[in-house]
Design an enzyme around this catalytic site. Structure first.
Site, short mmCIF file in Angstrom:
data_model
loop_
_atom_site.label_atom_id
_atom_site.label_comp_id
_atom_site.label_asym_id
_atom_site.label_seq_id
_atom_site.Cartn_x
_atom_site.Cartn_y
_atom_site.Cartn_z
N SER B 151 0.84 -1.20 0.00
CA SER B 151 0.00 0.00 0.00
C SER B 151 0.88 1.26 0.00
O SER B 151 1.77 1.37 -0.83
CB SER B 151 -0.93 -0.06 1.21
OG SER B 151 -1.94 0.88 1.12
N ASP B 317 -8.90 -6.29 -4.57
CA ASP B 317 -8.50 -4.99 -4.03
C ASP B 317 -9.03 -3.91 -4.97
O ASP B 317 -8.53 -3.74 -6.08
CB ASP B 317 -6.97 -4.93 -3.93
CG ASP B 317 -6.46 -3.63 -3.32
OD1 ASP B 317 -7.27 -2.70 -3.14
OD2 ASP B 317 -5.26 -3.57 -3.02
N HIS B 350 -8.20 -5.00 -0.22
CA HIS B 350 -6.89 -4.38 0.00
C HIS B 350 -6.18 -4.97 1.21
O HIS B 350 -4.96 -5.14 1.22
CB HIS B 350 -7.09 -2.87 0.18
CG HIS B 350 -5.82 -2.11 0.28
ND1 HIS B 350 -4.89 -2.08 -0.73
CD2 HIS B 350 -5.30 -1.33 1.27
CE1 HIS B 350 -3.85 -1.32 -0.36
NE2 HIS B 350 -4.09 -0.86 0.85
#
Lengths: 194, 390
Positions: B151, B317, B350
């Site tokens: 991320s 995601d 995610h």
């Protein structure tokens, strides 16, 4: 590409030091061989998780993509050689993939089961779909959704504007240049764009 | 597979001013750092792990005497784990501006004698990376075996590979993107507005008022949390389950289980996270866009890279979708970089990058094993039994 002899045969078609894209690279065995034996570089493209893992374990660059979605991620003529070994027959968009292969690579090498091999012809004559070592599936569960012949590919190649540089059949680990459409269970074509 | 056990963070003080992208400078700042495993003799086995939005230097192991204090990537980092601390020396650094010990908005501004609050300078991913490079200098590490991040951490790993290409062998960027989409920025903006419009925010100087803008933080976290999960996972975990069989005909009370879950996550978060830090970090996310300096051309951007890459995304995601990872992969392919890309078909959205999906961890393990063949093993004082167990 589990057959070592066939792998060597295909590898012999790839120039040393070539930048190679192997579409449907499986466990990355051929790419690893090309890297070690011929100083090639490049990438494999594979969808299956276990194969992607095997490539990572071998130290082969692998891109996890679905070939059905095309090769948009690769630029025109960005590889010396694009390999498509025993994958074409599993793909829905065969013709588009062949054109993409020729777009991305300066040279393409494909191999696929030759449906016109004589034992297959006999089985069809006897009224059944063939089940052989190269086509080991029943008609209802085969992943080979496109069954074509050596002769068929020559027609498709022409339609796609490809120039066949070399072609032969493979049977029992040996190349077959005499009546390959009849005598070989596997077809191999090396081509570039006209 | 074991844990790295109890770990103690170190506090490193830097007195040389760090120039920031904004033009501001920050001096006399501190960074919290944790390390795991041993640095080998030629200092070639170090892996930097960059943290994402709400995490810290505490990547793995536990803090002595603190319950449930496992590091945020404890399932990945440890003896015999995919990032094996029997082989690698792993470094976690808490970024500047964070609220977990490194100099940030809750600290005293030496220039005003007042808590920084909203005066803390806006920091960028590049600033964090520059600060991290100084930590490596402090450890005497010239070249990292790898930089790994998920991320926002993945953005730091990418930035490392663009601006310090000779200081790393491998870049492993997980569940990340080359920049935020308008939708991503929109979510960040809603979160920020929730915080800023909280009556207890006091323009960022709430510390002096002895209050915390908890309401805003709660909403910010609820928004964020929704985007971390996939629709499928939310459906599976909560569906339309109700707290009671009867409809309450209330718009204030919790009726659905998902509301209860989001409120719980929001409450928990608002107890430990700093509002100004949340604003800073979401802004750093918005700003990250290495292609900006190259006319938006990501391929040209990666021309300066020369390390090897592993890019990983997760099919569900939607915050940083696989398509965004493929943009990175394409830019690397265009530059003929060594790159592998795994698109993991995981259901978790995610958040999957923090979970131990066997396909995901399998690829990371294989990749780190490959990296480990490139350097000498750690010091001989390394306990052999641990290596055998691995």
């Amino acid at each position: 590409m589990s057959d070592r002899a066939v792998m060597e045969m295909i590898a012999a078609l790839v120039p040393a030091g070539a930048r190679v894209l192997d579409l449907g690279c499986g466990t990355g065995e051929l790419l690893a061989h090309l890297q070690a034996a011929k100083g090639c570089t490049g990438y494999g493209v594979e969808l299956d998780d276990a194969n992607v893992l095997a490539c990572a374990q071998r130290g082969v660059n692998v891109i996890q993509l679905n070939l059905e979605e095309g090769l948009a991620i690769f630029e025109d003529q960005s590889f010396d050689v694009v390999l498509q070994l025993e994958t074409l027959q599993n793909l829905r968009n065969t013709e588009a993939m062949l054109r993409e292969t020729a777009r991305v690579g300066r040279m393409g090498i494909v191999s696929f089961p030759n449906f016109a091999h004589w034992p297959n012809r006999l089985q069809v004559l006897a009224g059944r779909m063939p089940v052989t070592r190269v086509l080991p599936y029943q008609w209802y569960d085969t992943p080979n959704i496109r069954v074509g012949t050596y002769a068929d590919f020559e027609v498709l190649a022409r339609k796609c504007g490809l120039r066949v540089l070399d072609s032969f059949g493979v049977q029992n680990g040996r190349s077959v240049r005499l009546l390959p459409n009849l005598m070989a269970s596997m077809a191999v074509f090396k081509f570039d764009r006209d | 597979m074991g844990s790295v056990g109890d770990v103690t963070p170190q506090r490193l003080l830097f007195d040389e001013a760090l120039p920031l992208r904004s033009g501001a400078r920050i001096s006399d700042y501190e960074l919290m750092v944790e390390t795991y495993g041993r640095l080998n003799e030629d200092k070639s086995n170090a892996v930097l792990v960059c943290h994402a939005l709400n995490a810290s230097h505490h990547v793995a192991g536990t803090h002595a005497g603190v319950e449930k204090s496992e590091g945020w990537w404890d399932n990945l980092v440890g003896p015999g784990k995919p990032l094996d601390t029997d082989k690698f020396f792993v470094i976690g650094i808490n970024n500047l501006g964070s609220c977990f010990g490194s100099t940030g908005p809750m600290h005293l501004n030496p220039e005003t004698g007042r808590v920084y609050g909203a005066d803390f300078p806006v920091v960028t991913v590049q600033d964090w990376v520059d600060a991290q490079a100084r930590v490596l200098d402090r450890f005497g590490i010239r070249k990292l075996a790898a930089v790994l991040g998920g991320s926002l951490g993945g953005m730091q790993a990418l930035d490392w590979s663009l601006r310090y290409p000779d200081r790393m062998g491998h870049c492993i960027a997980v569940a990340t993107a080359p920049n935020l989409s308008a939708q991503n920025i929109a979510f960040n903006e809603v979160a920020r507005r929730a915080i800023i419009t909280d009556p207890e925010f006091h323009d960022g100087f709430f510390y002096e008022h002895g209050v915390l803008p908890r309401r805003g933080l709660r909403v910010a976290r609820m928004i964020g949390h929704i985007t971390y999960l996939s629709d499928d996972v939310m459906e599976e975990k909560f569906g339309r389950q109700m707290r009671s069989a009867e409809l309450g005909y209330s718009t204030h009370d919790i009726e659905f289980q998902i509301e209860s879950y989001l409120r719980y996550q929001g409450d928990k978060f608002s107890e430990y996270f700093d509002a100004n830090t949340y604003l800073l970090i979401t802004r750093a996310l918005d700003y990250f866009d290495p292609a900006r300096e190259h006319g938006g051309d990501l391929s040209r951007t990666f021309a300066s890279a020369n390390c090897k890459y592993l890019v990983v995304s997760f099919t569900t995601d939607w915050r940083f979708s696989p398509a965004r990872s493929r943009e990175i992969v394409k830019a690397l392919l265009d530059n003929k970089r060594d790159v592998s890309y795994a698109e993991i078909d995981a259901p978790h959205g995610h958040d999957a990058f923090l979970l131990d999906d066997p396909r995901y961890h399998g690829v990371l393990r294989a990749y780190f094993e490959r990296i480990a063949t490139e350097f000498d093993p750690p010091l001989p004082s390394q306990p052999l039994t641990a290596q055998v167990a691995a």
